[in-house]
Design an enzyme around this catalytic site. Structure first.
Site, PDB file in Angstrom:
ATOM      1  N   SER A  16       0.805  -1.219   0.000  1.00 42.02           N
ATOM      2  CA  SER A  16       0.000   0.000   0.000  1.00 42.02           C
ATOM      3  C   SER A  16       0.835   1.266   0.000  1.00 42.02           C
ATOM      4  CB  SER A  16      -0.918   0.023   1.229  1.00 42.02           C
ATOM      5  OG  SER A  16      -0.155   0.014   2.426  1.00 42.02           O
ATOM      6  N   CYS A  17       2.132   1.152   0.301  1.00 43.16           N
ATOM      7  CA  CYS A  17       2.939   2.361   0.453  1.00 43.16           C
ATOM      8  C   CYS A  17       4.325   2.160  -0.125  1.00 43.16           C
ATOM      9  CB  CYS A  17       3.053   2.747   1.928  1.00 43.16           C
ATOM     10  SG  CYS A  17       4.142   4.153   2.213  1.00 43.16           S
ATOM     11  N   GLY A  18       4.620   2.892  -1.203  1.00 35.36           N
ATOM     12  CA  GLY A  18       5.911   2.753  -1.846  1.00 35.36           C
ATOM     13  C   GLY A  18       6.985   3.595  -1.210  1.00 35.36           C
ATOM     14  N   CYS A  50       7.326   3.596   2.346  1.00 32.87           N
ATOM     15  CA  CYS A  50       7.667   3.008   3.636  1.00 32.87           C
ATOM     16  C   CYS A  50       9.130   2.586   3.647  1.00 32.87           C
ATOM     17  CB  CYS A  50       6.782   1.812   3.916  1.00 32.87           C
ATOM     18  SG  CYS A  50       5.029   2.220   4.011  1.00 32.87           S
TER      19      CYS A  50
END
Length: 291
Positions: free
Chosen positions: A126-128, A130
């Site tokens: 969901s998060c590139g 992080c």
């Protein structure tokens, strides 16, 4: 670069129980597969073969070569396709592990700047962003940053059609309802390429990796459509590929708007049902038939 690795393992069927009112019944459902992909780079430095793990990202299997190439490009580790010699899975006795590790071999005369990949070796689907060490390492410099932007004129009718067209080509989303897509359209609204993944940033990396391998960069006269929200990392990746117009079916974040303004990118949000919001109108962008 190989055209694709592991292309048909993105959906699986499982047995579930459906509830409707006070009734229950067994049902065979399609779900999106999510598995880790470790991206490694291999290169020659001072006559020594070096190998380094760059990232582990949770992704939908398929188009892994494009994902790896696009990731290295949007992270600023490589600047063009000619710096890649080959992309392949490692040789191992365990085929499952093979399919979850991809090695990018770089040409012998190129040593990558790996400090630009200052992240911990894990990112979620969901998060590139992080695991990034600092905000400075996110703001990679696009090789097309100073390229002159051509005037872009798009009709209002064409813009209204883009979200529906994107959804109509999302085969995996139609089957599972749980996957993101990024699509590139020309100014007449024709779909040129689309990639899907459980990670929205992975879908865009796959798309940019495809564009790089096909020698289509920069995508200055194209429109990027995002199936969900427009986050900071997606706008950053779009800027790296020279994209100047981005439209999202969902909402943008505040940082996405700030970055769009910084790069003078047109950013549209909530594009659906014959409506959208303009969060930043690039100096190059004009909509025909808009009152």
């Amino acid at each position: 670069m190989k055209a694709d690795l592991l292309s048909n393992k993105s959906v699986k069927q499982i047995e579930i129980v459906k509830i409707n009112g006070n009734s229950s019944f067994p049902f065979t459902d399609d779900i999106s597969i999510e598995e880790p992909l470790e991206i490694r780079v291999s290169y020659l430095a001072a006559d020594q073969k070096e190998s380094k793990n760059i990232s582990v990202t949770m992704r939908t299997p398929g188009n892994d070569a494009e994902l790896a190439a696009g990731f290295l490009f949007t992270e600023g580790i490589i600047s063009n396709r000619n710096q890649i010699k080959n992309i392949h899975y490692p040789e191992s006795e365990c085929s499952r592990n093979n399919e979850n590790v991809v090695i990018v071999e770089l040409v012998d005369n190129f040593v990558p700047e790996l400090r630009k990949a200052d992240r911990n070796f894990y990112t979620t689907s969901s998060c590139g962003v992080c695991g990034k060490g600092s905000i400075e390492s996110i703001r990679t410099v696009s090789p097309f940053l100073h390229q002159k932007k051509e005037n872009t004129v798009v009709s209002l009718e064409t813009i209204y059609q883009l979200s529906e067209k994107l959804c109509s080509f999302q085969n995996n989303f139609s089957a599972t309802g749980g996957i993101h897509a990024s699509g590139i359209f020309d100014l007449e609204g024709n779909l040129l390429a689309l990639r899907e993944d459980v990670g929205r940033h992975n879908a865009l990396d796959k798309l940019i990796g495809h564009a790089m391998s096909a020698d289509l960069l920069p995508l200055t006269d194209k429109i990027l459509i995002l199936s969900g929200r427009a986050s900071f990392e997606l706008i950053q990746k779009a800027a790296m590929a020279g994209i100047t117009t981005v439209a999202a079916i969902g909402a943008p974040s505040s940082l996405a708007v700030d970055l769009a303004k910084e790069f003078d990118m047109t950013l549209l949000g909530f594009l659906r049902d014959n409506r959208f919001n303009i969060y930043h109108n690039g100096s190059h962008f004009k909509i025909e038939n808009l009152l």
